[in-house]
Every structure is written in C-alpha cells, then in structure tokens.
Design a protein around this motif. Sequence first.
Motif, short mmCIF file in Angstrom:
data_model
loop_
_atom_site.label_atom_id
_atom_site.label_comp_id
_atom_site.label_asym_id
_atom_site.label_seq_id
_atom_site.Cartn_x
_atom_site.Cartn_y
_atom_site.Cartn_z
N MET A 1 9.72 -20.89 -10.44
CA MET A 1 9.40 -19.85 -11.44
C MET A 1 7.95 -19.42 -11.25
N ASP A 2 7.71 -18.11 -11.33
CA ASP A 2 6.36 -17.59 -11.17
C ASP A 2 5.65 -17.57 -12.52
N ASN A 3 4.66 -18.45 -12.67
CA ASN A 3 3.93 -18.53 -13.93
C ASN A 3 3.05 -17.32 -14.17
N ASN A 4 2.86 -16.47 -13.11
CA ASN A 4 2.03 -15.29 -13.26
C ASN A 4 2.84 -14.07 -13.74
N LYS A 5 4.12 -14.27 -14.01
CA LYS A 5 4.97 -13.15 -14.40
C LYS A 5 4.37 -12.39 -15.58
N ASP A 6 4.50 -11.05 -15.49
CA ASP A 6 4.07 -10.16 -16.57
C ASP A 6 2.55 -10.11 -16.73
N ASN A 7 1.79 -10.48 -15.72
CA ASN A 7 0.36 -10.19 -15.76
C ASN A 7 -0.05 -9.59 -14.42
N ALA A 8 -1.26 -9.01 -14.38
CA ALA A 8 -1.68 -8.21 -13.24
C ALA A 8 -1.73 -9.00 -11.94
N LEU A 9 -1.86 -10.31 -12.02
CA LEU A 9 -1.96 -11.11 -10.81
C LEU A 9 -0.64 -11.22 -10.05
N SER A 10 0.47 -11.06 -10.74
CA SER A 10 1.76 -11.36 -10.11
C SER A 10 2.03 -10.51 -8.89
N GLN A 11 1.66 -9.23 -8.92
CA GLN A 11 1.93 -8.36 -7.78
C GLN A 11 1.11 -8.78 -6.55
N TYR A 12 -0.09 -9.34 -6.79
CA TYR A 12 -0.95 -9.73 -5.67
C TYR A 12 -0.54 -11.09 -5.10
N THR A 13 -0.18 -12.02 -5.96
CA THR A 13 0.29 -13.31 -5.43
C THR A 13 1.61 -13.14 -4.69
N ALA A 14 2.48 -12.26 -5.20
CA ALA A 14 3.74 -12.00 -4.51
C ALA A 14 3.49 -11.35 -3.15
N LEU A 15 2.55 -10.44 -3.11
CA LEU A 15 2.19 -9.79 -1.84
C LEU A 15 1.69 -10.82 -0.82
N TYR A 16 0.82 -11.72 -1.28
CA TYR A 16 0.29 -12.74 -0.37
C TYR A 16 1.38 -13.68 0.10
N ASP A 17 2.21 -14.12 -0.82
CA ASP A 17 3.27 -15.06 -0.47
C ASP A 17 4.21 -14.48 0.59
N SER A 18 4.39 -13.17 0.57
CA SER A 18 5.30 -12.52 1.52
C SER A 18 4.63 -12.14 2.83
N ASN A 19 3.29 -12.23 2.88
CA ASN A 19 2.58 -11.73 4.06
C ASN A 19 1.47 -12.68 4.52
N ARG A 20 1.67 -13.97 4.37
CA ARG A 20 0.60 -14.92 4.69
C ARG A 20 0.15 -14.81 6.14
#
Length: 452
Positions: A1-20
């Motif tokens: 589960m993504d604890n950053n859901k529904d805050n501005a950080l979620s889109q950036y952590t998701a981007l990093y996780d997909s493009n390390r």
Amino acid sequence: MDNNKDNALSQYTALYDSNREAVDAAAGGPLNALRPAARAALEGAKLPTKRTEGYEKTSIDEMFAPDYGVNVARVGIPVDVAATFRCDVPNLSTLLATVINDKFVPSSTLESRLPEGVTFMSLSRASREMPDIVGKYYGTLAPSADPCVALNTMLAQDGVMIHVARGVRPEKALQLVNIFQAPVPLAAFRRVLVVLEEGAALRLLVCDHTQDKTNSYLASQVAEVFLAPGSRLEMCAIEESSALTSRHSMMWVRQEEGSEAVINNTTLTCGTSRNDFAVTLTGHHASSRLSGMAIGGGRMHIDNDTSVVHDASHCHSDQLFKYVLDEESEGAFEGSITVKPDASFTEAYQSNRNILASESARMHCKPQLIINNDEVKCSHGASTGQLDDDALFYMQARGIPRDEARTMLMQAFMVDVIDTVGIPGLQEKLRHLVERRFAGSLHDCATCRNHE
C-alpha cells in the motif's frame, strides 16, 4: 500500500519507482548512492502545507500538486540560449554556463577560460570524474530527513559543481543562468554544490529565467555551500521568471573559521517563489551578510525564510530584507538568529522593512531571536507601512508627477540592499533592473547582451 496516496508526493515516488534505472543512468555514483535512503524517507511523508510551522504562507504541497512532466529519459529539448539570455552587465565579464531545465550546458569557451584550480561543470559529470570530492560533500549539509530535500535527492539527475582550490581567487565572476523552456508543463530538480577550499574566493551570479510564458514550470533546487577557513563567497541571485513558474529554492551554508559570505537574493518577477536560507557559522571570526529584495505585482507570491546559527565565538552576521508589494501580490519573511551557548562575543543583526503600495497587497513577517549566551550584541526588527505621503506631497509640489514620485521613492527604498552587492558592475545592473521594474516594464531577457 502506498502511504503517500492522495498527497503531492505520490506522483513523484511512483515515477521514481517505475524509472529507477533511467534515473540512475544519467548520474554518477555519489548522486545515485543517496537515492534509496531518500526514497525511504518519503515513505509516509508529506510536503509542508500552510499548517506546517514555518510554511504558514506557502504550501509546498500545493506547489508540487499539479501534474508536471519530469524529463527522466533526458530527451533533448531545443532551446535558443542566445535569444533567451544575453546579459548586458555593465563592466562585468563573466564565465558563463546555463542549466536548461535541469541539464548543465557550458558556454562554448567556458572550459578553456577557467583559471587553474577552478571547477565549474555539470554535477553529473563531476560525480564521475571527481567522485571523491563530490562524495565527501554531496548531501551532507541538506538534511536528508526533510521531505523537500529527500524529493530533490531522489530525482535530481544533474546540477552544478563549483570547486575552488586552496588559495585560488579568480578575477572573473562565474555566472549561472537557469532557463525554463519546454513544450509541456515541466518540473526540474536541480542540485548545486559549491566548495571553497582554505583561502579561496568566488564571485557568483545566478539568474533564473523562464523563456516560455505559456506553460507552467516547477523548480526544486537544493544548494550546499562549504566555506573552508579564510575563504570568501560573494553571491547574487536574481529571479525574473513567469507568472506560471513556481520555485522552491533551498540553500545550506557552512562557514569555518575566518570565512566570509555575502549573499544577495533579488526577486523581480515570479509566480510563486519560496527561498530558504540556512547559514551556520561553525568557526571563530566568521562573518555572514544575507540580504534580499522583492518587488511584487499582480498576484506574485514571494516568501523568504532565513536561519542563521552562531555556533562559534567572535562571529558576525547581518540580515537585511526589503519588499515593495503592489496590486494583489503577497510577501512573507520569517527570519531567525540562534546563538549557541559557546558562541560568546557574537554580533548578529536582522532587519525586515516593507512597503505596501496598494490596499490589496499583503505582507507577513516573523523575526525571531534565540539567545543562549549573555556576551552578545543582537537585535532584530520588522516594519510594514506605506509610502510617505509627506514626501510625495513635497515632490509633487516641486513639479514631479505623482507616479514618477512614487517610483523614485520606491527606488530609494531599495538602495541599501543593492549596496550590499559586491560583484563589480552588478550594482549598476541591479539599479537599472529595479528602475525598469518599478516603471512597470517587465524585464525581457532577449534585450540583454553578454560579453564573454
């Protein structure tokens, strides 16, 4: 589960996780080594909001919330650098480099003209060619637990490395021009590392510009500045960006014995701008002068936050920030001086003065003193008011039109901030820019000329 859901950080952590792998491919070992810890620090974290202490007037979470693109794949974006910035700085010849969005681009003659002992290059390149120096300093001043720092550390792929060897004092100033230009809304994560060895000196001019006025842009910048004993830094930063540009700039400075820092930050045009300065005087007889001015119009939002910590005896610091706010612009200044128990014979002063040129403009100021030693001289003060009606009447009575009189008074108000700038020729340039800004002419970079 993504604890950053529904805050501005979620889109950036998701981007990093997909493009390390793609993120790492653009940079060297020292930059990549800190990414996993930065990603871990963001798990469950949130960026500051207006409910966060110190950010009451500027929500970083709201700043980062829109859907900006990030150039992870390092796709080339055409930019006419010559048309964007040719700076007509009177009597000032500089060694010039640009950061286009988040990619370091030197001028064609930069490398051949750099004096021996001066490094001014891409941080990504430096992390490969001088990993020992980059690894020694990178990420050691900026607090890794801070979500704003961790986000930048996680996604920064390039930046600027400036290193001046022991005893080297170059005659020419270095000039760094940050440029935004892209076909889509774009976020840039920039990193700056400045290291002055013992007895070294540096003059640095930094300019922030947005070439394209139609797209939205977001800048996240973390700067770490190390001043060894007896070194001296003179730095001036000028922001002339667009109404659609948001910028969060964070700078940490560590000063050792006998070092000097003179830093000026000027905001002429922007959308939303938040500048954080954290200066720590760790060595005896160090001195720091931190100043800034902001000219607000339209719906500009300008927030400066300073922290000066005296951690050694016989040190001196000055802070001077002035704002002139017109129309519906908003300003904020929160500044602190902290004197540690062992920092006897400290002299520390802070002043914030502001003019509201319209009924709709707003200013928030919060000066703070934290003194833990009795043998000190410290003071702070803040004031917000309007233009002097008596002075306006006096000038009009002598035939000066009211609008011209207002402009002259506002220009005079900024003189002592401009006078803190020590880079030769730059005071004249700033006076010219301030005069044009108050006259209502937003400065266009394309009208400038650079003399290399």
